[in-house]
Design an enzyme around this catalytic site. Structure first.
Site, PDB file in Angstrom:
ATOM      1  N   TYR A  32       0.707  -1.160  -0.014  1.00 58.97           N
ATOM      2  CA  TYR A  32      -0.115   0.024  -0.161  1.00 58.97           C
ATOM      3  C   TYR A  32       0.897   1.240  -0.070  1.00 58.97           C
ATOM      4  CZ  TYR A  32       0.774   1.000   5.100  1.00 58.97           C
ATOM      5  OH  TYR A  32       1.208   1.227   6.160  1.00 58.97           O
ATOM      6  N   LYS A 147       6.503  -1.992   2.005  1.00 59.93           N
ATOM      7  CA  LYS A 147       5.541  -1.454   2.502  1.00 59.93           C
ATOM      8  C   LYS A 147       4.011  -2.175   2.187  1.00 59.93           C
ATOM      9  CE  LYS A 147       3.071   3.080   3.175  1.00 59.93           C
ATOM     10  NZ  LYS A 147       3.415   3.256   4.757  1.00 59.93           N
TER      11      LYS A 147
HETATM   12  N1  PLP Z   1       8.008   3.557   8.713  1.00 56.32           N
HETATM   13  C1  PLP Z   1       6.563   2.836   8.952  1.00 56.32           C
HETATM   14  C2  PLP Z   1       6.746   1.553   9.475  1.00 56.32           C
HETATM   15  C3  PLP Z   1       5.544   3.405   8.345  1.00 56.32           C
HETATM   16  O1  PLP Z   1       4.474   2.673   8.361  1.00 56.32           O
HETATM   17  C4  PLP Z   1       5.425   4.469   7.805  1.00 56.32           C
HETATM   18  C5  PLP Z   1       4.276   5.292   7.147  1.00 56.32           C
HETATM   19  O2  PLP Z   1       3.195   4.720   6.991  1.00 56.32           O
HETATM   20  C6  PLP Z   1       6.900   5.360   7.740  1.00 56.32           C
HETATM   21  C7  PLP Z   1       7.902   4.859   8.293  1.00 56.32           C
HETATM   22  C8  PLP Z   1       6.639   6.825   6.871  1.00 56.32           C
HETATM   23  O3  PLP Z   1       6.821   6.762   5.889  1.00 56.32           O
HETATM   24  P1  PLP Z   1       6.270   8.004   5.002  1.00 56.32           P
HETATM   25  O4  PLP Z   1       6.939   9.343   5.338  1.00 56.32           O
HETATM   26  O5  PLP Z   1       6.581   7.545   3.437  1.00 56.32           O
HETATM   27  O6  PLP Z   1       4.835   8.287   5.288  1.00 56.32           O
END
Ligand code: PLP
Length: 284
Positions: A32, A147
């Site tokens: 996602y 992700k």
């Molecule tokens: N780390 C994890 C485990 C996350 O789930 C997320 C965002 O959902 C992030 C870091 C931050 O990512 P981003 O800055 O791309 O939203």
């Protein structure tokens, strides 16, 4: 009622369905993205697409539609749901097939779902007062750079934080912080150096992390990308997290101990301000 997108159709949310055999449901076999919407525009969209392709590629899932189509779908949902400020979720799974650990034929249509959340992102009371965070062992699988929709452990960790009166949890592997449950984690040392874990399979390569480190670089702040130990947090001048939904979000307490003077720190506040400005200027 929200309009959502599912496999080529825009539908009221109550009429949108996926199969009970969807591999996202049976195997968490999907990925996602979450994109921030500010002023009705998409923030860092190209970087989200880039990471989506990386996640899909690592799992050998073919992209369901073109990038141009994805942009069009995002924009259509912003328009139809009148989103000025909020988030858009995009979920892709390997599709529906009779239950089997082996992947179905590559021609199996992938499932593509997008939905919006109208949300106050800029005016966030927790960011005003600073987050209270607990540390908890990082028991996730070893490919946290992908992700995936497999969010059960972060969900459990967040529930544990809530039950202990905190806002969130920082995950710890071998005595070193990996990241937050849904954000990247940072400390600022007493000599003003920003420290955050280096990119590897241990953490998600945050889109906000990339942009905020660019802001820090432009401000000529010192940055060290390395793992930091739990013991370093209590010694830090300040701490914060970054994510698309939380932006730059100060942390003022770790496992019940105050960080700095217990208020959001100047570097976190400055980065939050600059990041918001930059996001508004570059959103599409
Ligand atoms: N780390 C994890 C485990 C996350 O789930 C997320 C965002 O959902 C992030 C870091 C931050 O990512 P981003 O800055 O791309 O939203």
């Amino acid at each position: 009622m929200r309009t959502v997108y599912v496999n080529g159709s825009y539908l009221p949310e109550t009429e949108a369905h996926v199969s009970i055999f969807d591999r996202g449901f049976l195997f968490a076999d999907g990925v996602y993205e979450v994109t921030l919407v500010l002023g009705g525009k998409l923030v860092d969209f190209a970087a989200h697409l880039h990471r989506l392709h990386r996640s899909l590629n690592e799992l050998r899932i073919a992209p369901p539609v073109s990038d141009d189509d994805l942009l069009d779908i995002h924009r259509a949902l912003i328009r139809q749901n009148q989103i000025d400020e909020g988030l858009i979720y995009l979920q892709v799974t390997r599709g529906a097939a009779d239950r089997d650990f082996l992947f179905p034929d590559a021609a199996t249509p992938r499932t593509l779902v997008l939905f919006t959340q109208k949300k106050a992102i800029l005016n966030n009371p927790v960011a005003e007062r600073g987050q209270r965070v607990i540390t908890i062992e990082d028991l996730r699988w070893r490919r946290c750079d992908i992700k995936t929709v497999q969010l059960l452990y972060p969900s459990l960790a967040k529930m544990e934080a809530k039950s202990r009166g905190a806002d969130d949890a920082w995950l710890v592997r071998d005595g070193f912080v990996t990241e937050g449950t849904s954000n990247n984690a940072y400390i600022v040392t007493r000599n003003g150096t920003i420290v955050t874990r280096d990119l590897s399979t241990d953490i998600l390569h945050g889109v906000t992390r990339h942009s905020v480190l660019q802001c820090a670089h432009d401000l000529q702040l010192k940055v060290e990308e390395r793992p930091f130990a739990v013991g370093e947090i209590g010694e830090a001048a300040e701490a914060f997290t970054t994510s698309s939904s939380g932006l730059v979000n100060p942390v003022v307490e770790i496992d019940g101990a105050t960080i700095g003077d217990g208020n959001p720190g100047p570097i976190a506040k400055r980065l939050r301000h600059i990041y918001i400005q930059r996001s508004r200027d570059t959103a599409i």
